[in-house]
Write an enzyme that holds these catalytic residues in place. Structure first.
Site, PDB file in Angstrom:
ATOM      1  N   ARG A   1     -23.780 -11.084  44.183  1.00 22.84           N
ATOM      2  CA  ARG A   1     -24.716 -11.747  43.256  1.00 22.84           C
ATOM      3  C   ARG A   1     -26.045 -12.130  43.929  1.00 22.84           C
ATOM      4  NH1 ARG A   1     -19.701 -13.741  40.726  1.00 22.84           N
ATOM      5  NH2 ARG A   1     -19.706 -13.022  38.560  1.00 22.84           N
TER       6      ARG A   1
ATOM      7  N   SER B   1     -23.018 -11.918  49.255  1.00 18.63           N
ATOM      8  CA  SER B   1     -22.369 -11.887  47.944  1.00 18.63           C
ATOM      9  C   SER B   1     -23.055 -10.824  47.104  1.00 18.63           C
ATOM     10  CB  SER B   1     -22.533 -13.255  47.262  1.00 18.63           C
ATOM     11  OG  SER B   1     -22.340 -13.135  45.871  1.00 18.63           O
TER      12      SER B   1
ATOM     13  N   HIS C   1     -18.092  -6.798  52.387  1.00 21.36           N
ATOM     14  CA  HIS C   1     -16.979  -5.899  52.045  1.00 21.36           C
ATOM     15  C   HIS C   1     -16.695  -4.946  53.203  1.00 21.36           C
ATOM     16  CE1 HIS C   1     -18.623  -6.795  47.906  1.00 21.36           C
ATOM     17  NE2 HIS C   1     -17.349  -7.105  47.751  1.00 21.36           N
TER      18      HIS C   1
END
Ligand code: PAF
Length: 442
Positions: A337, A335, A187
């Site tokens: 996750r 990620s 991000h």
């Protein structure tokens, strides 16, 4: 007409510095709508930041009373800089005969492309702060006026619209980075790209219930707003929109965006309704923020294909910026996750990028048969007992539509792999088939 008490910072490090400053103050006083009240003592300072070797500055602050608007005052300052011989647009941190900054304009806050008031560096620059204190402003008052939260946290849709309207009306190029939070380096790379390309950037942090199926990890999805805000602050994000689900989908919300063939297979087939939920929230965010650019990670290649189609079909007037996947040292795509993986699964998860790179090498070695390329990657994943393959396909690059069996000239390998027994973690990845090594990781 309403008179506003304002403060201008002056600086010069080229030519006769004192004369440049005194002439500017005199000319300010001769300008209609401006009355010079007081001038601080002049003091020397050296360049702040990187720049060519140059002489020290002479600085001061002038207190004025004005009936001019802040924008008109800025235009007066620019005209005086030009009259003093400064080449405009000015090169950052280069020597200059005159620099005039609008520091304070009454108690107004202004946030436009060309003007931010109170001046963002006001408290950090001693050669500005000291003269202001000398003119009788208290440090406490200055701290209060300059207490602008960056990023500012917005929780209501109306706040997001208003903030973006302020920027858009102020001529800013606005970038939007939609996320579900649990931010990581991937991000941060989107924020950094947006920061380079836009005047103002807004990140959205919203774990969107519409894109989770009934048996998926909506409740358990990692959430860490304070940590996310720290990452946004470090990356220079200007505003974070973090609404509650009720705020986002309150008041009888019932419309959704239908998605087409890009969303039918792979993730779309395994997670019915997922892309409809993504497209709905993204369309809502586009409508609220009206950004010039929107940034998405190529890691979720099918999501990008769906959003590209959405932007085209619904005519959102923005540029979609697709950013390369950021990877861990062992190649695992970053990620949110990944935090679910236990240590053994985390070690095993490196197999995903290894499989994709193996297929890529086969392609570079001359293999052109679609199924043989796919088989090369599948064999690598099959050799890892902790990994369970959901799909691995060679699709056309861009829209990710199926490629016919037989010879291919390129494309994109797209995969989803599951790890974990008690808690299943699905990880997505993709890689282009390209001849050279450039952009092979994106
Ligand atoms: O990629 C994500 O994080 C989400 O799918 C998105 C685009 C923010 C929509 O909720």
């Amino acid at each position: 007409m309403h008179k506003v008490l304002s403060y201008l910072g002056l600086g010069s490090n080229e030519g006769d510095r004192e004369r440049n400053l005194r002439t500017a103050i005199e000319r300010l006083g001769q300008t209609p709508g401006i009355r010079v009240l007081r001038t601080s003592a002049l003091r020397e300072s050296t360049l702040v930041g990187e720049g060519p070797k140059q002489d020290p500055f002479l600085n001061g602050v002038v207190e004025i009373e004005t009936t001019q608007s802040a924008a008109a005052l800025l235009a007066v300052c620019k005209a005086l800089e030009a009259a003093a011989g400064r080449a405009l647009p000015a090169k950052k941190n280069h020597p200059r005969p005159l620099d005039l900054d609008l520091l304070l304009y009454g108690d107004l806050r202004i946030d436009t492309r060309d003007l931010v008031v109170p001046h963002p560096e006001l408290l950090a620059r001693v050669f500005v702060l000291e003269p202001l204190l000398e003119l009788g402003l208290s440090e406490e008052l200055l701290r209060e006026r300059c207490a602008i939260e960056r990023p500012c946290l917005l929780t209501a849709q109306s706040e997001l619209s208003a903030k973006c309207s302020e920027w858009l009306e102020g001529g800013c190029l606005v970038g939007l980075v939609p996320t579900m939070g649990a931010l990581h380096q991937g991000h941060a790379s989107l924020f950094e790209r947006a920061r380079r390309e836009c005047d103002r950037i807004v990140a959205t942090i919203f774990v969107n219930p519409l894109q989770f199926g009934p048996k998926e990890d909506l409740a358990a999805y990692p959430r860490d707003l304070p940590g996310d805000l720290r990452i946004c602050a470090a990356a220079g994000v200007d505003a974070v929109f973090a609404p509650s689900p009720g705020e986002m989908y309150g008041d009888g919300f019932c419309s959704t965006v239908a998605v087409g063939r890009e969303a039918e297979t792979m993730e779309g087939a395994l997670r019915p309704g997922h892309f409809q939920g993504v497209a709905t929230v993204v369309a809502r965010l586009f409508a609220l923020a009206r950004p010039h650019r929107a940034y998405f990670g190529q890691k979720d290649a099918q999501q990008v294909a769906v959003i590209r189609r959405l932007v085209k079909d619904l005519g959102f007037p923005l540029r979609l910026v697709e950013c390369p996947t950021v990877r861990e040292p062992d190649g695992l795509a970053m990620s949110s996750r990944n935090v679910y993986l236990d240590a053994a699964d985390r070690r095993a998860a490196g197999v995903i990028s290894l499989a994709l790179r193996t297929a890529q090498e086969a392609f570079r070695g001359g293999e052109r048969d679609r199924d043989a390329i796919v088989r090369a990657a599948v064999a690598v994943i099959a050799a890892e007992p902790r990994a369970q393959l959901d799909y691995l396909e060679l699709r056309s690059d861009g829209d990710l539509l199926p490629q016919p069996a037989g010879a291919v000239s390129g494309g994109r390998l797209v995969t989803a792999v599951r790890f974990g027994a008690a808690r299943v973690v699905r990880l997505l990845d993709n890689m282009p088939l390209v001849e050279n090594s450039e952009s092979s990781q994106s």
